[in-house]
Every structure is written in structure tokens, then in C-alpha cells.
Design a protein around this motif. Sequence first.
Motif, PDB file in Angstrom:
ATOM      1  N   THR A  60       1.233  -1.057   0.224  1.00 22.74           N
ATOM      2  CA  THR A  60      -0.385   0.141  -0.077  1.00 22.74           C
ATOM      3  C   THR A  60       0.795   1.222  -0.104  1.00 22.74           C
ATOM      4  O   THR A  60       1.899   1.601   0.966  1.00 22.74           O
ATOM      5  CB  THR A  60      -1.249   0.058   0.895  1.00 22.74           C
ATOM      6  OG1 THR A  60      -1.683  -1.045   1.171  1.00 22.74           O
ATOM      7  CG2 THR A  60      -1.849   1.281   0.891  1.00 22.74           C
ATOM      8  N   ILE A  61       0.398   1.910  -0.797  1.00 21.04           N
ATOM      9  CA  ILE A  61       1.622   3.663  -1.053  1.00 21.04           C
ATOM     10  C   ILE A  61      -0.291   4.160  -1.232  1.00 21.04           C
ATOM     11  O   ILE A  61      -0.741   4.432  -2.019  1.00 21.04           O
ATOM     12  CB  ILE A  61       2.958   3.537  -2.307  1.00 21.04           C
ATOM     13  CG1 ILE A  61       3.076   2.745  -2.672  1.00 21.04           C
ATOM     14  CG2 ILE A  61       2.999   4.394  -2.644  1.00 21.04           C
ATOM     15  CD1 ILE A  61       4.044   2.253  -3.827  1.00 21.04           C
ATOM     16  N   ASN A  62       0.389   5.448   0.034  1.00 23.79           N
ATOM     17  CA  ASN A  62      -0.384   6.695  -0.141  1.00 23.79           C
ATOM     18  C   ASN A  62      -1.442   6.343   0.429  1.00 23.79           C
ATOM     19  O   ASN A  62      -2.347   6.799  -0.655  1.00 23.79           O
ATOM     20  CB  ASN A  62      -0.453   7.521  -1.289  1.00 23.79           C
ATOM     21  CG  ASN A  62       0.808   8.162  -2.072  1.00 23.79           C
ATOM     22  OD1 ASN A  62       1.742   8.152  -0.311  1.00 23.79           O
ATOM     23  ND2 ASN A  62       1.468   8.155  -3.170  1.00 23.79           N
ATOM     24  N   LEU A  78      10.166   5.733  -9.414  1.00 21.10           N
ATOM     25  CA  LEU A  78      10.826   4.534  -8.602  1.00 21.10           C
ATOM     26  C   LEU A  78      12.926   4.867  -7.377  1.00 21.10           C
ATOM     27  O   LEU A  78      12.677   4.521  -6.851  1.00 21.10           O
ATOM     28  CB  LEU A  78      11.210   3.976  -9.358  1.00 21.10           C
ATOM     29  CG  LEU A  78       9.785   3.011 -10.440  1.00 21.10           C
ATOM     30  CD1 LEU A  78      10.537   2.407 -11.964  1.00 21.10           C
ATOM     31  CD2 LEU A  78       9.459   2.513  -9.749  1.00 21.10           C
ATOM     32  N   VAL A  79      12.623   6.055  -7.760  1.00 24.87           N
ATOM     33  CA  VAL A  79      13.569   6.854  -7.117  1.00 24.87           C
ATOM     34  C   VAL A  79      13.420   7.021  -5.844  1.00 24.87           C
ATOM     35  O   VAL A  79      13.855   6.645  -4.271  1.00 24.87           O
ATOM     36  CB  VAL A  79      14.605   7.714  -7.983  1.00 24.87           C
ATOM     37  CG1 VAL A  79      15.787   8.095  -6.575  1.00 24.87           C
ATOM     38  CG2 VAL A  79      15.529   7.386  -9.264  1.00 24.87           C
ATOM     39  N   ASN A  80      12.407   7.670  -6.022  1.00 27.68           N
ATOM     40  CA  ASN A  80      11.736   8.530  -4.479  1.00 27.68           C
ATOM     41  C   ASN A  80      10.791   6.524  -3.132  1.00 27.68           C
ATOM     42  O   ASN A  80      11.872   6.315  -2.214  1.00 27.68           O
ATOM     43  CB  ASN A  80      10.738   8.962  -4.850  1.00 27.68           C
ATOM     44  CG  ASN A  80      11.194  10.382  -5.488  1.00 27.68           C
ATOM     45  OD1 ASN A  80      11.844  10.707  -5.327  1.00 27.68           O
ATOM     46  ND2 ASN A  80      10.248  11.209  -5.358  1.00 27.68           N
ATOM     47  N   MET A  81      10.376   5.926  -3.851  1.00 26.68           N
ATOM     48  CA  MET A  81      10.524   5.003  -3.677  1.00 26.68           C
ATOM     49  C   MET A  81      11.170   4.270  -2.903  1.00 26.68           C
ATOM     50  O   MET A  81      11.088   3.449  -2.040  1.00 26.68           O
ATOM     51  CB  MET A  81       9.630   4.041  -4.644  1.00 26.68           C
ATOM     52  CG  MET A  81       8.856   2.364  -4.061  1.00 26.68           C
ATOM     53  SD  MET A  81       7.590   1.762  -5.103  1.00 26.68           S
ATOM     54  CE  MET A  81       7.107  -0.025  -3.842  1.00 26.68           C
ATOM     55  N   ARG A  82      12.076   3.874  -3.947  1.00 22.55           N
ATOM     56  CA  ARG A  82      13.131   3.061  -3.367  1.00 22.55           C
ATOM     57  C   ARG A  82      14.448   3.943  -2.387  1.00 22.55           C
ATOM     58  O   ARG A  82      14.029   3.706  -1.365  1.00 22.55           O
ATOM     59  CB  ARG A  82      14.682   3.533  -4.642  1.00 22.55           C
ATOM     60  CG  ARG A  82      16.271   2.426  -4.017  1.00 22.55           C
ATOM     61  CD  ARG A  82      16.791   2.785  -5.128  1.00 22.55           C
ATOM     62  NE  ARG A  82      16.768   1.795  -5.884  1.00 22.55           N
ATOM     63  CZ  ARG A  82      16.428   0.085  -5.912  1.00 22.55           C
ATOM     64  NH1 ARG A  82      17.186  -0.612  -4.801  1.00 22.55           N
ATOM     65  NH2 ARG A  82      15.899  -0.785  -6.821  1.00 22.55           N
ATOM     66  N   VAL A  83      14.635   5.572  -2.150  1.00 27.63           N
ATOM     67  CA  VAL A  83      15.039   5.878  -0.842  1.00 27.63           C
ATOM     68  C   VAL A  83      13.855   5.396  -0.016  1.00 27.63           C
ATOM     69  O   VAL A  83      14.604   5.668   0.993  1.00 27.63           O
ATOM     70  CB  VAL A  83      14.637   7.568  -1.434  1.00 27.63           C
ATOM     71  CG1 VAL A  83      15.507   8.157   0.051  1.00 27.63           C
ATOM     72  CG2 VAL A  83      16.160   7.463  -1.682  1.00 27.63           C
ATOM     73  N   ALA A  84      11.878   5.808   0.076  1.00 22.93           N
ATOM     74  CA  ALA A  84      11.347   5.373   1.115  1.00 22.93           C
ATOM     75  C   ALA A  84      11.905   3.600   1.626  1.00 22.93           C
ATOM     76  O   ALA A  84      11.918   4.347   2.535  1.00 22.93           O
ATOM     77  CB  ALA A  84       9.976   5.523   0.419  1.00 22.93           C
ATOM     78  N   SER A 111       6.026  10.724  -2.779  1.00 20.26           N
ATOM     79  CA  SER A 111       5.836  11.233  -4.204  1.00 20.26           C
ATOM     80  C   SER A 111       5.511  11.479  -5.046  1.00 20.26           C
ATOM     81  O   SER A 111       7.117  11.004  -5.790  1.00 20.26           O
ATOM     82  CB  SER A 111       5.994  12.676  -2.659  1.00 20.26           C
ATOM     83  OG  SER A 111       6.964  12.661  -3.150  1.00 20.26           O
ATOM     84  N   VAL A 112       4.907  12.013  -5.995  1.00 21.16           N
ATOM     85  CA  VAL A 112       5.511  12.134  -7.323  1.00 21.16           C
ATOM     86  C   VAL A 112       6.229  13.619  -7.425  1.00 21.16           C
ATOM     87  O   VAL A 112       6.241  14.466  -7.827  1.00 21.16           O
ATOM     88  CB  VAL A 112       3.959  12.326  -8.323  1.00 21.16           C
ATOM     89  CG1 VAL A 112       4.487  12.544  -9.425  1.00 21.16           C
ATOM     90  CG2 VAL A 112       2.920  10.849  -7.803  1.00 21.16           C
TER      91      VAL A 112
END
Length: 151
Positions: A60-62, A78-84, A111-112
Amino acid sequence: MQHAFSSSADPVSDRNAVLQDLHLAEKAWATDDVRSGTWFVREGDHVAFAPTTRNGAALTINGQTTNFIPADRFADYLVNMRVAIEAGEFDREIAGALHGAAGAGGTAEVSVPAARQGSSQDIHQAQQEEAFAREGRNPDGSLSSVVGGGS
């Protein structure tokens, strides 16, 4: 009081499995003309993104199990997701998906990113080069640690 899910004894291992699958999604997206991968399907200018754990449980995202991302921003997303994930922000969702109630929590956010400036071809090329760099590769896809003969 009983918990909704049991936490993993090794959240780093759980996280790494998801990061490996994320890497595959990044690699698939960086490939020219790919319309779908394990976690995504491109439809026109948007990408339906529905990541899962290896046991098939949705992450679940957002607050959503499927997020719709503008295609020109998907690589950055995808980079933001990797960081998270690396920061542990998905640990609760990953543990719930792997060891208990899928979708437990739903508090992880990605975040987008803002739109990049330039032509779609230039943006795609830059995103592809960034994906290669994260893999330790040169812009042409060769390993960056390999020194070629001749200049």
C-alpha cells in the motif's frame, strides 16, 4: 492485546527482497519500448503501478494498492520509492504483507516528482542513464568498473 500482524525478525532481509524486485522494475522501465513489467503497466501518458511482495501481497502506497503516475515521471518516482524503502518507511507494509495482514497500515508514502524540463526523448535518456548508474554501468550499459582497451 494481539497485533494485526507479526513483525519480521529480520526487517532488513524483508526490505532487501522488495528492493531487488524494485530494481527489476527500474531495469524493465529503462528498457526502450517496455509497456509492462512485474509491477507496472503503461497506458498512454500514465503508468499503473501496483507493487507486490514475493508472496503476491500488495504493498500500500499513499493508501492505495495501485497508483497512477505520469509516465515521464515514473523513473523518478521509482527512485523516490527506493529511498523510502531504504529509510525503513515501508517496513510496516512489507512485514504485514509477508507475515500477516496484507495492507496493514497503509501509511507509507511516495511523492510523485515534479516534471522534468526537456523533450520526452531527452528525459527518457537521462532516466535510463541514471538507472544504469545505479547499477554501476556506463550510459551504454557496459560495466563502469571495466576499463576498455583503446581510447
